[in-house]
Each structure stands twice: as structure tokens, then as C-alpha cells.
Design an enzyme around this catalytic site. Structure first.
Site, PDB file in Angstrom:
ATOM      1  N   LYS A  55      -4.480 -44.436  16.395  1.00  0.00           N
ATOM      2  CA  LYS A  55      -3.216 -43.462  16.319  1.00  0.00           C
ATOM      3  C   LYS A  55      -3.425 -42.085  16.659  1.00  0.00           C
ATOM      4  O   LYS A  55      -2.775 -41.182  16.831  1.00  0.00           O
ATOM      5  CB  LYS A  55      -2.547 -43.554  15.236  1.00  0.00           C
ATOM      6  CG  LYS A  55      -1.738 -45.324  14.880  1.00  0.00           C
ATOM      7  CD  LYS A  55      -0.161 -44.837  15.357  1.00  0.00           C
ATOM      8  CE  LYS A  55       0.458 -46.239  14.902  1.00  0.00           C
ATOM      9  NZ  LYS A  55      -0.121 -47.502  14.442  1.00  0.00           N
ATOM     10  N   SER A 305      -7.967 -52.527  16.564  1.00  0.00           N
ATOM     11  CA  SER A 305      -7.052 -51.636  16.632  1.00  0.00           C
ATOM     12  C   SER A 305      -7.327 -50.643  15.293  1.00  0.00           C
ATOM     13  O   SER A 305      -7.016 -49.339  15.352  1.00  0.00           O
ATOM     14  CB  SER A 305      -5.725 -51.564  17.052  1.00  0.00           C
ATOM     15  OG  SER A 305      -5.345 -52.506  15.861  1.00  0.00           O
TER      16      SER A 305
HETATM   17  C1  PLP Z   1       0.402 -48.604  14.554  1.00  0.00           C
HETATM   18  C2  PLP Z   1      -0.772 -49.686  14.689  1.00  0.00           C
HETATM   19  C3  PLP Z   1      -0.461 -50.984  15.566  1.00  0.00           C
HETATM   20  C4  PLP Z   1       0.567 -50.950  16.500  1.00  0.00           C
HETATM   21  O1  PLP Z   1       0.919 -49.993  17.440  1.00  0.00           O
HETATM   22  P1  PLP Z   1       2.348 -49.800  17.943  1.00  0.00           P
HETATM   23  O2  PLP Z   1       2.082 -48.699  19.157  1.00  0.00           O
HETATM   24  O3  PLP Z   1       3.258 -49.427  16.690  1.00  0.00           O
HETATM   25  O4  PLP Z   1       2.687 -50.956  18.674  1.00  0.00           O
HETATM   26  C5  PLP Z   1      -1.832 -51.691  15.867  1.00  0.00           C
HETATM   27  N1  PLP Z   1      -2.840 -51.710  15.176  1.00  0.00           N
HETATM   28  C6  PLP Z   1      -2.970 -50.562  14.175  1.00  0.00           C
HETATM   29  C7  PLP Z   1      -4.152 -50.708  13.252  1.00  0.00           C
HETATM   30  C8  PLP Z   1      -2.008 -49.547  13.933  1.00  0.00           C
HETATM   31  O5  PLP Z   1      -1.937 -48.733  13.063  1.00  0.00           O
END
Ligand code: PLP
Length: 330
Positions: A55, A305
Site C-alpha cells: 500500500k 502482499s
Molecule cells: C489492501 C490489501 C490487499 C487488497 O488490495 P486492494 O487494492 O484493496 O484490492 C491485499 N493484501 C493486503 C496485505 C492489503 O493490505
């Protein structure tokens, strides 16, 4: 494709803009998954990004693009977006006010404050926190930086896709998390522009999958939010969604859903086989492979992620006792 979409040129511009703000995270081979599926499986270790999730890419790009006169930035987000926006604003000397309800746990509050933002507690629900953020925009000259449905945020998240193609030029299958769809939209746009034949497959949790329900309905719809191990994937896509719904609809080849047990197996595999600590949302790409929901064809990349998980929950998942712990807490 519609002209309103974020393009590869936007993503490349974002990449240059945020180069000093983010870490180019490594992609590594997974010997255990490669052996299991008889194709090269690689992991993009984005959970090692500063603030513990991707993010920071979108938040840094959006903050960098603000006009110089802005009084500050705000968002109603307690999770990874709130953290990322706090740091992105602090680095550029811009005040940040993260609005949240009084239900938010103390450790999340402390983290936002540690990153240099004001954590403003308003009301008993996320909706009331959103109202306060909107008031800051209307009355105090703040800029709202939403977590996904914003062109600068999507372009920032897309920089991850450009890195994936550079680090794994022969990629054929890509697994990407989907919640609001900012990550998947940006990454799919970058990857499919550079490599049109790559299969990009979205992954969400079955409990409260707003994008999946919306794609099935053909328009953004609301779903009931439910507790899930992939808590960073919770929440809606916005009934007035402008960007990410259409991009996910047009760019994703499929969107698969996972049970809680399947997500737990992904977290456990990441820890025991890959020696990586990831949160539930971070593990869903691995989990989709392990659960047989996606058959990897050719060189395959799964994105990890995020890593922001309470360590007692992580321990309980690894030990297989998370259901009991959750029932005791309820
Ligand atoms: C926000 C987030 C997502 C999903 O992202 P989007 O853009 O809302 O689809 C996936 N994994 C993690 C760790 C996140 O913080």
C-alpha cells in the site's frame, strides 16, 4: 478498453516518482511449490515492503501528486492503507489525519501514531469515521486519499506489476489478491500491457467477497462484511466505484475464492516451507495453488502482499489452533 483506465504510461511515471520511497522487493523461487506443480513457481516478496504491505506504493504516488497548497491528507482506514498513508505524508511533511471508530484496537492506533499521523477516534463505526474524513475535506481543505478507487493509487500499485515482469520475464500465470481491486487493477494493467498472454487470476476470501459478487452481478453491489483470516481483503468496493470495478472486469482472467481453512494452509505453508511470515491476505496466492483452485501453467508468480498479522494469531494458525482461539474469544 475505456480511456479512463490507468495506463502503463501512468504506471511508469509513478515508478519514477516513488522510486526513492519504496523498496524494490525481491522475487524468489519456491522449490517446494515448483516441485509440487512441476512448473517454476516464484514468490514476489512484497510483504517485506516498508510498512509491511504494497500500500505504500499507491499512497506515496497519490501524496506526491497533491498540489502544493494542500492542508493535509485524510482517510478512514485502520489497516495497511492507513499505515502507508501516514508514512507517505510524514516523509513529505504533510499532516495526516487517519479517522477511525472507537472499535479499533489499541495496537493499530499506536502504529498509526508511531508513523507520525494523528489517529482521530470518531463514533462507533467505520461509516462515522468516513463522515469525519469527508468533513476534513469539505471544511479544512484536506485531501482524501482513498485506499483503492483513485487513479494515482492504482498507478502506484501497478508499479508492482512492472517489477514482476522485469524479475520474471517469462511469467505465464500470475496470482494477485483482490479486495477493492486497486492492486489487481494496476498490476493486471502493467502485466497485460507488457505481456498480453499472461493469465492474471484474482484471489479473494469466500467470506464477504465484494468484487466477486459485483463482477457476477455486472455492477458494484454491497455484501455483508464478515470476519476472516484475510482481514485486509474485507470491505466493499463502493457502490459509486469509478475505476477498479471496470478494470478488474476487463483485465482479470478469473477470480477464485478461498475458504478460511485454505487461507490458513497458505499462511502455514509460507512459514514452514518458505520461512516467510505473511498475513492471511498475503498468503491467498499460495493458498489458491495449494487448494487446487488455480492450475499453474508455465512459470507462475504468486504475490505475498502483506505481513501485518498479530503474532498470536499467526502462531495459532501455524499450530492449527486458530479456530479454537477464535471460539474462546467470541
Ligand atoms: C489492501 C490489501 C490487499 C487488497 O488490495 P486492494 O487494492 O484493496 O484490492 C491485499 N493484501 C493486503 C496485505 C492489503 O493490505
Amino acid at each position: 478498453m475505456g480511456t479512463a483506465f490507468v495506463t502503463l504510461a501512468d504506471i511508469e511515471a509513478a515508478r519514477a516518482r516513488i522510486a526513492a520511497d519504496i523498496v524494490v522487493t525481491p522475487t524468489v523461487d519456491s522449490p517446494s511449490l515448483s516441485e509440487k506443480f512441476s512448473v517454476p513457481v516464484r514468490l514476489k516478496l512484497e510483504h517485506r515492503q516498508t510498512t509491511g504491505s504494497f500500500k505504500l506504493r499507491g499512497a506515496s504516488n497519490a501524496v506526491a501528486l497533491l498540489s502544493t497548497g494542500t492542508r493535509g491528507v485524510t482517510a478512514a482506514s485502520t489497516g495497511n492503507h492507513g499505515r502507508a498513508l501516514s508514512l507517505a505524508a510524514k516523509r513529505r511533511g504533510i499532516p495526516a489525519v487517519i479517522c477511525m471508530s472507537k472499535l479499533v484496537p489499541e495496537n493499530k492506533l499506536a502504529e498509526i501514531r508511531r508513523l507520525g499521523a494523528e489517529a482521530r477516534i470518531v463514533g462507533a463505526s467505520q461509516d462515522e469515521a468516513q463522515v469525519e474524513a469527508e468533513r476534513l475535506v469539505a471544511e479544512d481543505g484536506f485531501s482524501m486519499i482513498p485506499p483503492f478507487d483513485h487513479p494515482a493509487v492504482v498507478a502506484g500499485q501497478g508499479t508492482l506489476g512492472a517489477e514482476i515482469v522485469e524479475q520474471t520475464p517469462d511469467v505465464e500465470t500470475l496470482l494477485i489478491q483482490v479486495s477493492g481491486g486497486g492492486l489487481a487493477a494496476g498490476v493486471a494493467m502493467a502485466v497485460k500491457t507488457l505481456r498480453p498472454n499472461v493469465r492474471v487470476i484474482g484471489v479473494s476470501m469466500a467470506r464477504g467477497a465484494a468484487m466477486k459478487a459485483s463482477l457476477d452481478a455486472g455492477r458494484p453491489i454491497e455484501v455483508e462484511e464478515k470476519e476472516t483470516l484475510a482481514d485486509s481483503l474485507g470491505g466493499g468496493i463502493g457502490l459509486d466505484n469509478r475505476l477498479t470495478f471496470a478494470m478488474c472486469r476487463d483485465l482479470l482472467d478469473d477470480l477464485v475464492l478461498l475458504s478460511e481453512d485454505e487461507i490458513a494452509a497458505g499462511v502455514r505453508h509460507a512459514y514452514e516451507q518458505e520461512r516467510e511470515i505473511v498475513e492471511g491476505a498475503g498468503a491467498v496466492g499460495i493458498a489458491a495453488l495449494l487448494a487446487g483452485k488455480v492450475r499453474p501453467k508455465g512459470p507462475t508468480v504468486a504475490v505475498l502482499s502483506g505481513r501485518n498479522i498479530a503474532m498470536d494469531l499467526h502462531r495459532a494458525i501455524v499450530c492449527g489452533t486458530w479456530r479454537d482461539a477464535r471460539e474462546r474469544a467470541a
